[in-house]
Design a protein around this motif. Structure first.
Motif, short mmCIF file in Angstrom:
data_model
loop_
_atom_site.label_atom_id
_atom_site.label_comp_id
_atom_site.label_asym_id
_atom_site.label_seq_id
_atom_site.Cartn_x
_atom_site.Cartn_y
_atom_site.Cartn_z
N LEU A 63 0.82 -1.20 0.00
CA LEU A 63 0.00 0.00 0.00
C LEU A 63 0.86 1.26 0.00
O LEU A 63 0.59 2.22 -0.72
CB LEU A 63 -0.94 0.01 1.21
N TYR A 64 1.91 1.22 0.81
CA TYR A 64 2.81 2.39 0.85
C TYR A 64 3.45 2.62 -0.51
O TYR A 64 3.55 3.77 -0.96
CB TYR A 64 3.90 2.18 1.90
N TRP A 65 3.86 1.54 -1.17
CA TRP A 65 4.52 1.67 -2.48
C TRP A 65 3.57 2.31 -3.49
O TRP A 65 3.97 3.20 -4.25
CB TRP A 65 4.98 0.31 -2.97
N VAL A 66 2.32 1.86 -3.49
CA VAL A 66 1.33 2.40 -4.44
C VAL A 66 1.10 3.88 -4.18
O VAL A 66 1.14 4.71 -5.10
CB VAL A 66 0.00 1.62 -4.34
N LEU A 67 0.87 4.23 -2.92
CA LEU A 67 0.62 5.63 -2.57
C LEU A 67 1.84 6.50 -2.86
O LEU A 67 1.72 7.62 -3.37
CB LEU A 67 0.23 5.74 -1.09
#
Length: 230
Positions: A63-67
């Motif tokens: 999720l962090y990577w996507v955001l």
């Protein structure tokens, strides 16, 4: 005396009082509405980046990577190109791609990733020891966000908002190149394109006054917060 001075040195601008008033109102409207919408969404994304990071309260690498990628890409696209890219989306939302309301859409889209990163960086300045103390007291993640991060990072957040508003004023001026309205449109369409240098100059002065007022209000808020904590 002032009237004769304006007529002599600013012959065209002196006849556009109502136009400048309307343009100023449009600039304020675009800036305030974009800041409110982008501020809420950017704050949420910034908090999610904080929480899902490797040192966050709820680490979530995917999720962090996507955001993080969305924010990085969003901040990298030049605004003038963004205006053209999301034109179909703008028409879908407001029914047109021209005018004050229409350009507010790309301004919001362009501001969200910028403000989200500002929020993340501001909250990362909070002392980790205070966060650990809150965890030791049994506070949940949501409570820590509101009672620790947002409270302790308030000064940095106000600075981020102030900086973002100033950046927004610049975007509204740039939006004038595509018929967005506001002081930017007045400077370009009524001033530059018609060879009326005085009109462009007056529009620039009004934009600078808007920026200075934003800085003054922001600094006053910072002093008020700092005084309240003293």
């Amino acid at each position: 005396m002032f009237g004769s001075f304006m007529e002599h040195y600013f012959p065209y601008a002196s006849q556009m009082g109502s136009d400048f008033t309307q343009a100023t109102e449009e600039t304020v409207l675009m800036t305030v509405s974009a800041m409110i919408i982008a501020g809420v969404i950017g704050l949420i994304i910034g908090i999610l980046l904080l929480l899902t990071g490797s040192r966050g309260l709820s680490p979530n690498a995917p999720l962090y990577w996507v955001l993080d990628q969305i924010v990085n890409i969003g901040r990298s696209i030049p605004f003038i190109i963004l205006l053209a890219i999301i034109m179909p989306f703008t028409r879908l939302i407001v029914g047109t791609s021209i005018g004050t309301t229409a350009v507010t859409v790309p301004i919001v889209v362009g501001t969200i990733p910028f403000f989200a990163r500002q929020v993340q960086n501001a909250l990362l300045e909070v002392d980790p020891g205070v966060v650990e103390a809150a965890q030791a007291m049994g506070l949940g993640n949501l409570a820590i966000v509101f009672r620790v991060y947002l409270k302790e990072g308030l000064i940095s957040l106000v600075r981020s908002v102030n900086f973002t508003i100033i950046n927004l004023i610049g975007l509204t001026a740039m939006a004038g190149a595509v018929g967005g309205g506001g002081l930017g449109a007045t400077a370009l369409q009524e001033g530059y394109q018609r060879g009326r240098t005085d009109v462009t100059f007056v529009a620039m002065i009004l934009i600078l006054i808007f920026v200075f007022l934003t800085q003054i209000i922001g600094n006053a808020l910072l002093r008020l917060i700092a005084h309240g904590r003293a």
